[in-house]
Design an enzyme around this catalytic site. Structure first.
Site, PDB file in Angstrom:
ATOM      1  N   ASP A 174       0.829  -1.207   0.000  1.00 43.57           N
ATOM      2  CA  ASP A 174       0.000   0.000   0.000  1.00 43.57           C
ATOM      3  C   ASP A 174       0.863   1.257   0.000  1.00 43.57           C
ATOM      4  OD1 ASP A 174      -2.365   1.449   0.124  1.00 43.57           O
ATOM      5  OD2 ASP A 174      -3.203   0.216   1.729  1.00 43.57           O
TER       6      ASP A 174
ATOM      7  N   ASP B 244     -10.878   1.951  -3.192  1.00 41.21           N
ATOM      8  CA  ASP B 244     -11.435   1.625  -1.876  1.00 41.21           C
ATOM      9  C   ASP B 244     -12.955   1.587  -1.944  1.00 41.21           C
ATOM     10  OD1 ASP B 244      -9.127   1.240  -0.517  1.00 41.21           O
ATOM     11  OD2 ASP B 244      -9.053   3.202   0.430  1.00 41.21           O
TER      12      ASP B 244
HETATM   13  C1  GLA Z   1      -5.867   1.715   2.190  1.00 42.72           C
HETATM   14  C2  GLA Z   1      -6.259   0.569   1.280  1.00 42.72           C
HETATM   15  C3  GLA Z   1      -7.297  -0.298   1.958  1.00 42.72           C
HETATM   16  C4  GLA Z   1      -6.736  -0.806   3.261  1.00 42.72           C
HETATM   17  C5  GLA Z   1      -6.307   0.352   4.131  1.00 42.72           C
HETATM   18  C6  GLA Z   1      -5.594  -0.118   5.367  1.00 42.72           C
HETATM   19  O1  GLA Z   1      -6.915   2.613   2.336  1.00 42.72           O
HETATM   20  O2  GLA Z   1      -6.705   1.050   0.048  1.00 42.72           O
HETATM   21  O3  GLA Z   1      -7.652  -1.367   1.115  1.00 42.72           O
HETATM   22  O4  GLA Z   1      -5.656  -1.658   3.003  1.00 42.72           O
HETATM   23  O5  GLA Z   1      -5.434   1.222   3.448  1.00 42.72           O
HETATM   24  O6  GLA Z   1      -5.189   0.921   6.169  1.00 42.72           O
END
Ligand code: GLA
Length: 739
Positions: free
Chosen positions: A471, A541
């Site tokens: 990420d 997301d």
């Molecule tokens: C980001 C990612 C999510 C998740 C969160 C965790 O927003 O896009 O899928 O992994 O971080 O903190």
């Protein structure tokens, strides 16, 4: 060899059966762009096109000449492809043709992602060297044409062969002068949870384009542009696509001048870039890919898909079916224990899920997003047997195990920050801006990349891990590196990306069995640069299926569906509050690398049964869903319905998604694509998904490929919609034989 050089006329012709690209050395020695488009006969040279490129063959007017890589300061007043500052402060250069080389294959770019050639004869390269004698600058323009695809990869190398240091202020990967502006421009724009919205605009006089200065390619824009003729659509018409293999600050822009010619440029964003070229040093730009089609946007997208799927993605996962996964993020967020995860995994296994992914919250003391990034050791309060113990228990259930990391980041509240506060990016004497309570590690510094490699490699090696979600949850502010001299601070953003690519390169080499999925708060760094290392990426997301129709349609313009992390989540949806039937949620997520993002222990027995059959169906058609040729059959706007199709050798699957119900609408004729008009196909409806009786009666059974493509499926025929909003149907179309 699909690149010819006519010595007498000084004309290069890169060609194959679907594209011609002609470059001409002009009488001044400058290099002109003569033609880019539908294929022209390769055995002729093209004096008229060349004359058009230079205005007048004997006394070219630089302000209208179509240049291949335009310089600054000698009469071409449009935006230059590069700007070089000499030791005396001047920025005037005039590079001319010096030499060239033609060879089979395609070279790699040191430290940067690039397309590659695998088979003999599939690609040929032209290296065109220009020189500017007063400065000692050499520019090598690289062009690789693929034998079977209307696509050319381009990039530039700048070499200082003089005696003094030079400063590059701008260095585009691609510059293309087109003779007219009768195009419409498409780009994708968005925001967090609203990525990949398709934006179309006319190409009128002036500047148009997208750019990032965030340090990542960003949710707001994507390093991609498409030009289409005003009448072109998904299934017909002429279009050109431009895509940059880069994950940092970029520009993708078109300038239309007063003569209505269009200059397209892609490259590193020059507003946040400069590079010192010491004597003897060289600089490589990232690679840009140009694709062309006379057959519409679907075809153009398929050219990108096949290049990115099989000549950008590397390693053992390139052609392998991707596992169906369960990610615990929306199921638990930070609040989990080992027991909870094992309960979730046990149900996941029953459902047919193959990979369990533990998301954020497993390390340091991370009970919220306010701490612990950088402290990559398991939190034994939550995971008493650590990552190794958990991974062993999960794999003992018959599942693979995957883990979330965010290696480029550091929390203010972390041991790492206590030990190395100077590792966080920041400008001297200024406070650092926090985003999501975190700072960015200075990945332009080798010692930091080395440290992160060592700790992450240790975690991965310690347990049976087969998947990593990488990420990147904030962009860069206060750009400055303690590792760079004052006259090199302009290099920071690009060196940051080189550091990230280096870390990816080392981790993917050290752990070749691991499937990497990139992520940046969803699609904040969904770009071809990342795909070279991580074959899939978390697209958004936003897991709402209706929203995903629009997001996946936008992504499909350039990125193959095998690269889209596509999850079914719980209702009410966590981003929109919308409640949509499980079957519709699954039908949207089938197109991509399917996953689930919910707590399976909370599913009802009926829901479990449904999911079990959905996963079995997906697995039976997984190759087609993930790797089939993708077609957009109907766009998500206006909001009545969306339709997609994927086609492999043996079968196609078409998804029809009715969005808002409206009574008394005329039936829809959904024309399929890419079938053989001479063959018969057996059409069936996916029964578990639910369907309209009429849709089944009218469409299922034996149908000709001609009928399916030219007349279409007849859908939504009841005239009175009683199924409510968000009703989907999936058709399976199997080849049977000749009509
Ligand atoms: C980001 C990612 C999510 C998740 C969160 C965790 O927003 O896009 O899928 O992994 O971080 O903190």
């Amino acid at each position: 060899m699909p690149i010819s050089f006519d010595q007498e006329n000084k004309e290069f012709h890169l060609y194959n059966s679907s594209l011609s690209y002609i470059i001409k050395v002009l009488c001044t020695g400058s290099v002109g762009q003569a033609y880019c488009g539908a294929p022209l006969a390769p055995y002729r040279f093209h004096p008229f096109l060349a004359a058009a490129a230079s205005g007048d063959a004997f006394q070219p007017d630089k302000s209208t000449t179509r240049f291949e890589y335009p310089a600054f300061g000698t009469g071409d007043y449009r935006t230059p492809a590069f700007v070089l500052q000499l030791p005396d402060g001047s920025t005037v250069t005039e590079p001319v043709y010096h030499s060239h080389a033609l060879y089979a294959g395609k070279p790699a770019i040191p430290g940067l992602p690039a397309l590659y050639a695998e088979r003999t004869g599939e690609a040929d390269t032209l290296e065109l060297t220009l020189s500017d004698a007063p400065s000692g600058l050499r520019i090598i323009l690289y062009y690789t044409i693929f034998a079977d695809l209307p696509a050319i990869a381009r990039r530039s190398r700048f070499a200082n062969e003089g005696n003094e240091p030079l400063f590059l202020r701008k260095a585009m990967s691609l510059s293309l002068d087109l003779p007219d502006s009768d195009w419409r421009m498409i780009s994708v724009a968005g925001a967090w949870a609203r990525e990949f919205q398709i934006i179309e605009s006319p190409l009128v006089f002036g500047f148009h384009g997208v750019k990032s200065c965030k340090g990542n390619s960003g949710h707001q824009q994507n390093p991609f542009l498409l030009l289409k003729r005003p009448t072109a659509g998904d299934c017909s018409g002429e279009a050109l696509g431009f895509s940059l293999l880069y994950s940092g600050n970029f520009t993708a822009a078109v300038e239309v001048d007063s003569c209505s010619s269009s200059r397209v440029q892609l490259g590193v964003n020059d507003e946040t870039f400069s590079w010192k070229l010491e004597k003897g040093a060289s600089f490589d730009t990232p690679e840009a890919v140009l694709a062309y089609s006379r057959n519409g946007l679907n075809h153009l997208s398929q050219v990108f898909h096949s290049l990115y799927q099989s000549r950008l993605v590397r390693g053992m996962w390139r052609d392998k079916e991707r596992p169906v996964l369960l990610n615990n993020w929306e199921g638990t967020y930070f609040n989990f224990t080992e027991r909870k995860l094992l309960d979730m995994a046990a149900v996941a296994k029953e459902l047919g899920i193959e990979l369990f992914v533990l998301d954020d919250g497993w390390f340091g003391r991370r009970d919220s997003d306010t701490s612990s990034l950088g402290d990559w050791f398991a939190d034994t309060r939550k995971l008493p047997s650590g990552i190794a113990g958990l991974a062993e228990k999960i794999t003992a259930l018959g599942l693979q195990f995957g883990l979330w990391i965010e290696p480029e980041m550091i929390s203010k509240k972390s041991r790492l920050f206590e030990q190395h506060p100077d590792w966080a990016v920041g400008a001297p004497g200024r406070s650092r801006t926090e985003q999501r309570h975190q700072y960015v590690l200075d990945m332009s510094r080798r010692e930091i990349v080395d440290y992160i490699f060592t700790v992450i490699a240790k975690v991965i090696a310690s347990a049976p891990i087969s998947y990593i979600k990488w990420d990147m949850n904030r962009s860069i502010t206060e750009p400055f590196s303690l590792g760079l001299a004052p006259d090199r601070q302009g290099e920071f953003f690009h060196r940051y990306m080189l550091g990230v690519y280096n870390l990816y390169e080392r981790l993917t080499k050290a752990f070749p069995h691991i499937l990497f999925e990139s992520c940046a708060s969803g699609g904040g760094r969904f770009d071809p640069g990342m795909l070279a290392f991580a074959p899939q990426a978390w697209l958004s997301d936003n897991t709402d299926a209706v929203e995903r129709l629009r997001i996946q349609s936008g992504a499909s313009l350039v990125y193959p569906q095998s690269s889209w992390g596509s999850h079914v989540s719980a209702v009410p949806n966590h981003q929109t509050g919308r409640k949509i039937a499980l079957s519709f949620r699954a039908m949207a997520a089938f197109f991509g690398a399917l996953g689930f993002e919910l707590d399976p222990t909370e599913l009802s027995p009926e829901e479990k049964q449904q999911i079990m059959t959905y996963i079995a169906f997906y697995k039976a058609h997984r190759k087609t869903f993930q790797y089939g040729r993708f077609f957009r059959l109907a766009s998500p706007d206006p909001a009545f319905y969306t339709a997609w199709q994927v086609s492999s050798e043996e079968e196609s699957v078409a998804g029809f998604y009715k969005l808002l119900a409206q009574p008394n609408r005329p039936p829809v004729r959904l024309r399929l694509a890419g079938l053989d008009p001479e063959l018969l196909y057996s059409v069936s409806l996916w029964e578990e998904g639910g369907f309209e009786a009429n849709d089944k009666t009218y469409n299922c059974g034996l149908r000709g490929g001609d009928e399916l493509m030219y007349a279409g499926l007849l859908l939504d025929t009841t005239y009175v919609t009683k199924r409510g909003d968000f009703f989907g149907e999936l058709f399976i179309i199997k080849k049977t034989g000749a009509q």
